[in-house]
Design an enzyme around this catalytic site. Structure first.
Site, mmCIF file in Angstrom:
data_model
loop_
_atom_site.group_PDB
_atom_site.id
_atom_site.type_symbol
_atom_site.label_atom_id
_atom_site.label_comp_id
_atom_site.label_asym_id
_atom_site.label_seq_id
_atom_site.Cartn_x
_atom_site.Cartn_y
_atom_site.Cartn_z
ATOM 1 N N LYS A 118 0.839 4.034 -2.974
ATOM 2 C CA LYS A 118 0.456 5.418 -2.717
ATOM 3 C C LYS A 118 1.618 6.383 -2.941
ATOM 4 O O LYS A 118 1.407 7.542 -3.329
ATOM 5 C CB LYS A 118 -0.092 5.548 -1.299
ATOM 6 C CG LYS A 118 -1.414 4.797 -1.078
ATOM 7 C CD LYS A 118 -2.498 5.272 -2.038
ATOM 8 C CE LYS A 118 -3.856 4.675 -1.698
ATOM 9 N NZ LYS A 118 -4.924 5.165 -2.603
ATOM 10 N N TYR A 138 0.832 -1.210 0.000
ATOM 11 C CA TYR A 138 0.000 0.000 0.000
ATOM 12 C C TYR A 138 0.869 1.264 0.000
ATOM 13 O O TYR A 138 0.601 2.214 -0.748
ATOM 14 C CB TYR A 138 -0.902 -0.031 1.239
ATOM 15 C CG TYR A 138 -1.956 1.042 1.291
ATOM 16 C CD1 TYR A 138 -3.099 0.964 0.497
ATOM 17 C CD2 TYR A 138 -1.835 2.121 2.165
ATOM 18 C CE1 TYR A 138 -4.089 1.926 0.568
ATOM 19 C CE2 TYR A 138 -2.823 3.101 2.239
ATOM 20 C CZ TYR A 138 -3.937 2.993 1.436
ATOM 21 O OH TYR A 138 -4.917 3.961 1.501
#
Length: 251
Positions: A163, A159
């Protein structure tokens, strides 16, 4: 909201991952500011149910089942928006998933899935509107990154990487599309009260909240307000920027 206070009258927006949470709050805020909105989500039925109250009140909103990792789905999403509302002015790349595990226990499949949805999905979406935005000489893309992409979180190597990658995508796309008059920016939410964060163990949530200088978690509406600003004419000279919506956490 009074018509005088609306910033997006006459605009048409697409919001991916809009069936719940931050994505749904963004869609609602765009509607409140006068935009027509297509809500895209992998779960089309869930998205349709989420926007039905607004449709019943006559709001110009449509739900479309979309797999953001599919080039075909992304192109068809833009075509559906053009057919329904006659244009596309705003794209909010919000779709994302989590598959949290420490690196030694994370499978390559879970790493790939998170990057494919968050990063490949945003790239495909931006690519799908790029030609249109260049032709019309305007357009706004807002990518929904995360503070995790700035500071990193243990158990979120996938993640955090996705991001962080969105920030690089934002800046490169801003340089590519900027000469045509289109803009690409990102928001970077911190700890926001959503079903996902509230599912944390209470002590973990409290510890993260204690890191926020403002002393509280944010709300989806506060993220949505930042997205509306970046999508609006008020941000007409903002391009390639990353707007943190964190209450000061991570500064």
């Amino acid at each position: 909201m009074s018509k005088e206070g609306r910033m997006l009258d006459g605009k048409v927006a697409i919001v991916t991952g809009g069936g719940q949470g931050i994505g749904l709050a963004i869609a609602e805020a765009l509607l409140d500011h006068g935009a027509k909105v297509v809500v895209a989500d992998i779960d089309g039925d869930k998205a349709a149910a989420a926007v039905e109250p607004r449709r019943a009140d006559g709001a110009p909103v449509l739900a479309v089942a979309t797999d953001v990792t599919s080039e075909t789905d992304q192109e068809q999403l833009v075509e559906r928006c053009l057919a329904e509302f006659g244009g596309v002015d705003i794209l909010v790349n919000n779709a994302g998933v989590t598959r949290d595990r420490y690196m030694t226990k994370m499978t390559p499949e879970d790493f790939d899935l998170v990057l494919n949805v968050s990063l490949r999905g945003a790239w495909l979406g931006t690519r799908a509107v790029a030609g249109l935005f260049r032709k019309q000489g305007s357009g706004a893309v807002v990518n929904v990154s995360s503070l995790s992409g700035k500071i990193g979180n243990p158990g979120q190597t996938n993640y955090s990487a996705a991001k962080a990658g969105l920030i690089g995508l934002t800046k490169a796309a801003a340089k590519e599309l900027g000469p045509s008059g289109a803009r690409v920016n990102a928001v970077q939410p911190g700890l926001i009260r959503t079903d996902m964060t509230l599912a944390m163990k209470q002590e973990i949530f409290a510890a993260k909240e204690a890191e926020v200088p403002m002393g509280r978690a944010g709300t989806p509406d506060e993220v949505a307000n930042a997205v509306v600003f970046l999508a609006s004419p008020m941000a007409s000279y903002i391009n390639g920027a990353v707007l943190e919506v964190t209450g000061g956490r991570g500064i």
